[in-house]
Design an enzyme around this catalytic site. Structure first.
Site, PDB file in Angstrom:
ATOM      1  N   GLN A  34       0.724  -1.143  -0.096  1.00 42.99           N
ATOM      2  CA  GLN A  34      -0.031   0.034   0.001  1.00 42.99           C
ATOM      3  C   GLN A  34       0.620   1.206  -0.067  1.00 42.99           C
ATOM      4  O   GLN A  34       0.383   2.404   0.325  1.00 42.99           O
ATOM      5  CB  GLN A  34      -1.084   0.111   0.994  1.00 42.99           C
ATOM      6  CG  GLN A  34      -2.082  -0.969   0.977  1.00 42.99           C
ATOM      7  CD  GLN A  34      -2.961  -1.103   2.407  1.00 42.99           C
ATOM      8  OE1 GLN A  34      -3.197  -0.216   2.921  1.00 42.99           O
ATOM      9  NE2 GLN A  34      -3.504  -2.263   2.387  1.00 42.99           N
ATOM     10  N   CYS A  35       2.280   1.020  -0.284  1.00 47.30           N
ATOM     11  CA  CYS A  35       2.922   2.264  -0.189  1.00 47.30           C
ATOM     12  C   CYS A  35       2.897   3.024  -1.760  1.00 47.30           C
ATOM     13  O   CYS A  35       2.611   2.368  -2.664  1.00 47.30           O
ATOM     14  CB  CYS A  35       4.536   1.752  -0.228  1.00 47.30           C
ATOM     15  SG  CYS A  35       5.782   3.005   0.053  1.00 47.30           S
ATOM     16  N   GLY A  36       3.258   4.223  -1.564  1.00 50.72           N
ATOM     17  CA  GLY A  36       3.213   5.106  -2.978  1.00 50.72           C
ATOM     18  C   GLY A  36       4.391   4.319  -3.712  1.00 50.72           C
ATOM     19  O   GLY A  36       4.439   4.689  -5.057  1.00 50.72           O
ATOM     20  N   PHE A  37       5.386   3.888  -3.359  1.00 48.49           N
ATOM     21  CA  PHE A  37       6.544   3.206  -4.069  1.00 48.49           C
ATOM     22  C   PHE A  37       6.045   1.787  -4.721  1.00 48.49           C
ATOM     23  O   PHE A  37       7.041   1.136  -5.157  1.00 48.49           O
ATOM     24  CB  PHE A  37       7.691   3.146  -3.466  1.00 48.49           C
ATOM     25  CG  PHE A  37       8.296   4.553  -3.166  1.00 48.49           C
ATOM     26  CD1 PHE A  37       8.523   5.301  -4.309  1.00 48.49           C
ATOM     27  CD2 PHE A  37       8.584   4.950  -1.673  1.00 48.49           C
ATOM     28  CE1 PHE A  37       9.088   6.496  -3.725  1.00 48.49           C
ATOM     29  CE2 PHE A  37       9.174   5.964  -1.606  1.00 48.49           C
ATOM     30  CZ  PHE A  37       9.440   6.934  -2.651  1.00 48.49           C
ATOM     31  N   ALA A  38       4.696   1.178  -4.313  1.00 49.91           N
ATOM     32  CA  ALA A  38       4.527  -0.083  -4.807  1.00 49.91           C
ATOM     33  C   ALA A  38       4.645  -0.262  -6.462  1.00 49.91           C
ATOM     34  O   ALA A  38       4.933  -1.497  -6.666  1.00 49.91           O
ATOM     35  CB  ALA A  38       3.042  -0.443  -4.258  1.00 49.91           C
TER      36      ALA A  38
END
Length: 158
Positions: A34-38
């Site tokens: 769920q990270c913006g870097f996913a």
């Protein structure tokens, strides 16, 4: 002490010794779905597809220590990685990378390859460690470094 001395748990809960990967180039990454870097999962998967047969192993270690961006259990993480990101590279059981409960592997990685200005803690999801075929940690990459930018370094080690 060597990276090959560590034992980890697969995402399905089975113990696995990193000695299994001896002689390969490793890219070890703490992940969070769920990270913006996913979106980096796709880049990691591409590296896996391009170089696994040449000796690269991408190893993903889910972690929920950064703003609760990996709240699911291991089965949910595996499903999300496979369905949403097409991940087929090895994933491991969710771990802590910082603090008193940090996995011994991550304590070792941070000691061997400190970050910017010598800082040891992992700052965020998708911090990456590149390990050569002899088990030496070659470089630590910050979360903003996309997998594609690591490809040249990987090719040198292969």
């Amino acid at each position: 002490m060597s990276i090959y001395d560590f034992e980890v748990r697969t995402i399905r809960g089975e113990p696995e010794k990193l000695a299994k990967y001896e002689g390969q180039v490793l890219l070890i990454v703490n992940t969070a779905t769920q990270c913006g870097f996913a979106p980096q999962f796709q880049g990691l998967q591409k590296l896996h597809e391009q170089y696994a047969d040449k000796g690269l192993a991408v190893l993903g270690f889910p972690c929920n220590q950064f703003k609760n961006q990996e709240p699911g259990n291991n089965a949910q993480i595996l499903e999300t990685c496979q369905i949403n990101h097409g991940v087929t590279f090895p994933l491991f059981a969710k771990i802590d990378v910082n603090g008193p409960d940090a996995h011994p592997l991550y304590r070792y990685l941070k000691e061997q390859a400190p970050g910017f200005l010598g800082s040891k803690p992992i700052k965020w999801n998708f911090t990456k460690f590149l390990v050569d075929r002899q088990g030496r940690i070659v470089k630590r990459y910050s979360p903003i470094v996309k997998p594609e930018r690591i490809e040249r370094d990987i090719r040198k080690l292969l």
